[in-house]
Design an enzyme around this catalytic site. Sequence first.
Site, mmCIF file in Angstrom:
data_model
loop_
_atom_site.group_PDB
_atom_site.id
_atom_site.type_symbol
_atom_site.label_atom_id
_atom_site.label_comp_id
_atom_site.label_asym_id
_atom_site.label_seq_id
_atom_site.Cartn_x
_atom_site.Cartn_y
_atom_site.Cartn_z
ATOM 1 N N LYS A 10 -18.986 24.896 22.675
ATOM 2 C CA LYS A 10 -18.673 24.463 24.034
ATOM 3 C C LYS A 10 -17.912 25.565 24.771
ATOM 4 C CE LYS A 10 -14.326 22.264 22.667
ATOM 5 N NZ LYS A 10 -13.492 21.052 22.715
ATOM 6 N N TYR B 21 3.894 45.018 42.097
ATOM 7 C CA TYR B 21 4.485 44.112 43.073
ATOM 8 C C TYR B 21 5.910 43.724 42.680
ATOM 9 C CZ TYR B 21 -0.121 43.399 45.188
ATOM 10 O OH TYR B 21 -1.323 43.569 45.816
#
Length: 360
Positions: A40, A254
């Site tokens: 899955k 940042y």
Amino acid sequence: MSLPPSTSRTWADVDLSALRHNIRALRRRANGSQMMAVVKADAYGHGASEVARAAVEAGAESLAVVTVEEGAELRESGAGTPILVFTDLHPEKLPLARSLDLAVTAHSVRSARLIAGVPGLRAHLKVNTGMNRWGIEPEEVGAARRILGEKLVGVYTHFASADSDGIATEAQVRVFNEVLAAHPFGGALVHAANSAATLWQPAARYDLVRPGVALYGLHPAGGDPAAEDLRPVMSLKSYVAGVRRLAPGDGVSYGLTFRASGEVFAATVPVGYAEGYRRTLSGRSEALIGGVRRRLLGRVTMDASVFECDPDTEVGDEVVLFGSQGEEAVSAEEVAGLAGTINYEITTGVNPRRVERRFI
């Protein structure tokens, strides 16, 4: 100099030989039970079609997915082996599941009735033994079994804490055994064991085991995979796109949350949270450059991260975010711990739109 493959900025090597090794190791632990390989979520981020093919070649008798669409992808890639869909499907999806020859799961008396109304559709009945997420209550099993009749080819349950709580798992096994004793299931396959139970709960192996995360060389409880003879299948890699010298006081990325206390050489690497390298790793994780661990400087951004490097580091040098390089390794478990999550989420979070899979 080691340039990236094709046009990829960042890529994931998927070692199918390691996958085959893990399947053999798990089959030995399963002690004769069949294996249903859980593929899955694009095989936990590894690439469902390729992984499914390798798993069947290595001896898995069946496969498991969560959606009809995942099953369709496997059928389109040539998978002819039995495939089970775990979750309760919308009624409109049931005819498509039948056309793809997918077995579906009945989670209630209502879903059993819907499945019974689709000619030729096969089903497994899931029993809720304590996880309380999916599954029919034990007192309703008899009614669902009668409704499904010959369509019923399997009965199973799912453990809530086989990776962490043996007592709770044993309690679920007792409930499941009581259901099995109370109802004749004929030749239906009986199964319960996920990766953790396959490894550590012999009483839960029944006819078939359903390993998922362990197939990919990831430890079910976040420990060392090698302790269970498991080999990591995925390595996340990128390359040095630029090198600069930082002077004392220079900041990086940042917020300038990192500032150099002395001269530092910094490598810009084109991997960020858009690729699945989590922002929560900012200022905490390490990558491998030149076979040496290098600290992450400042914040992970959407498209890039910056790592410390040597003055002789060159543009094009390989960077390993998790995996091995030379004698060193950074595991998915280590990255998960630093990110405050689990190893499952590290591999499934590697964005296939930004990160090419290379099957080796």
